[in-house]
Design a protein around this motif. Structure first.
Motif, PDB file in Angstrom:
ATOM      1  N   ASP A  38       0.790  -1.232   0.000  1.00  0.00           N
ATOM      2  CA  ASP A  38       0.000   0.000   0.000  1.00  0.00           C
ATOM      3  C   ASP A  38       0.824   1.284   0.000  1.00  0.00           C
ATOM      4  O   ASP A  38       0.454   2.249  -0.682  1.00  0.00           O
TER       5      ASP A  38
ATOM      6  N   ARG B  49       1.645   1.984  -3.592  1.00  0.00           N
ATOM      7  CA  ARG B  49       0.541   2.039  -4.555  1.00  0.00           C
ATOM      8  C   ARG B  49       0.497   3.363  -5.330  1.00  0.00           C
ATOM      9  O   ARG B  49       0.361   3.353  -6.556  1.00  0.00           O
TER      10      ARG B  49
ATOM     11  N   VAL C  94      -2.510  -1.942 -11.375  1.00  0.00           N
ATOM     12  CA  VAL C  94      -1.866  -1.979 -10.059  1.00  0.00           C
ATOM     13  C   VAL C  94      -2.565  -2.985  -9.148  1.00  0.00           C
ATOM     14  O   VAL C  94      -1.901  -3.679  -8.365  1.00  0.00           O
ATOM     15  N   GLN C  95      -3.878  -3.102  -9.258  1.00  0.00           N
ATOM     16  CA  GLN C  95      -4.582  -4.106  -8.466  1.00  0.00           C
ATOM     17  C   GLN C  95      -4.179  -5.510  -8.896  1.00  0.00           C
ATOM     18  O   GLN C  95      -4.024  -6.409  -8.055  1.00  0.00           O
TER      19      GLN C  95
ATOM     20  N   PHE D 169      -0.969  -6.251  -7.330  1.00  0.00           N
ATOM     21  CA  PHE D 169      -1.127  -6.602  -5.911  1.00  0.00           C
ATOM     22  C   PHE D 169      -1.524  -8.067  -5.752  1.00  0.00           C
ATOM     23  O   PHE D 169      -1.010  -8.781  -4.877  1.00  0.00           O
TER      24      PHE D 169
END
Length: 289
Positions: free
Chosen positions: A15, A18, A39-40, A43
């Motif tokens: 995070d 991010r 980006v998700q 992750f």
């Protein structure tokens, strides 16, 4: 199956990075929604990675985001071939007090659109984000000499789009507010004095809101359009939300007669507006609400 503790650990390390990762993806793609999706996805991959074996998480994740962006860029370019009217990158706005990437202006992002995906990646990673060519090579799976050539070719293409005499931010916002007042009130004398002889206007409605389907070129044509628009503004209204920097350019957010938001960005050189960029596509303005 990944446990909740592992997920929490992954989030704790991911995070803080991010915002920087979204910045990389957005510069690659020009779409905030696509950047957030990439980006998700990064992750999700980070959760499945043996993180103890990763010595530099930021470098690892930046490589992951860049590779995912390259894949996404291929499909995005196909979509833009059928896009209705001029395509503009999603507007990222900042107030006078906020920091921003002053080197990455809207005209530069449009110039990046003319590059191949690998040229774009090499240029951004090296010239903008300061990565060494060895790291660039590891990121895009090319050798370092090839990455140097890619960046050099890209540099030649975008050189003219870099700001040469960038207007000071406070002065730029003053020009933006004066432009709003003149254009909405129908003060064509004041508006005409603000525009360069070779001014151009680019409107992105994406086929979802009325907008010119081609750029409007030259002082006479831009003035003619604004004279007609002033009549519409006088009849139906156009409200200034606030003056802001839009992708590194002075501009403003307005609420138009249909209730939707709109951004206007002004490319100012030597005190004159040389280009006007208007984003009307509601899909590109959702984050501003």
């Amino acid at each position: 199956m990944i446990g909740a503790g592992t997920q929490a650990d992954a989030a704790d390390s991911f995070d803080p990075l991010r915002p920087r990762l979204i910045r990389v993806a957005y510069r690659m793609l020009g779409s905030l929604a696509d950047a957030e999706d990439v980006v998700q996805d990064a992750f999700i991959r980070w959760m499945g990675t043996d993180r103890r074996a990763v010595r530099e998480p930021e470098a690892f994740l930046r490589r992951t985001v860049t590779r995912l962006s390259l894949d996404q860029l291929k499909s995005a370019r196909r979509q833009r071939e059928s896009y209705v009217g001029p395509w503009l990158p999603d507007p990222l706005v900042s107030d006078e007090e906020q920091e921003e990437d002053e080197d990455i202006t809207l005209p530069l992002m449009l110039a990046l659109e003319r590059l191949s995906p690998l040229e774009r990646a090499a240029f951004l990673l090296h010239d903008v984000f300061g990565m060494g060519f060895d790291e660039v090579a590891a990121t895009i799976h090319r050798d370092a000499p090839t990455c140097r050539q890619l960046a050099a070719r890209a540099r030649g293409h975008v050189r003219e789009a870099r700001p040469r005499f960038q207007v000071e931010k406070r002065r730029g916002l003053e020009i933006a507010e004066a432009f709003f007042t003149a254009s909405r009130s129908g003060d064509m004398t004041t508006l005409g004095a603000m525009l360069a002889a070779d001014v151009s206007m680019h409107s992105d409605g994406g086929g979802k809101r009325p907008a010119a389907i081609r750029p409007i070129l030259g002082l006479r044509q831009v003035m003619r359009l604004h004279k007609a628009l002033a009549v519409m503004f006088g009849k139906y209204g156009s409200t200034l939300v606030r003056a802001v920097m839009v992708n590194g350019l002075p501009g403003f957010i307005t609420r138009e007669a249909d209730g939707e938001l709109q951004t206007t960005a002004l490319d100012v050189e030597d005190g004159k507006v040389r280009a006007i960029y208007v984003t009307r596509n509601p899909d590109k303005l959702r984050h501003l609400h």
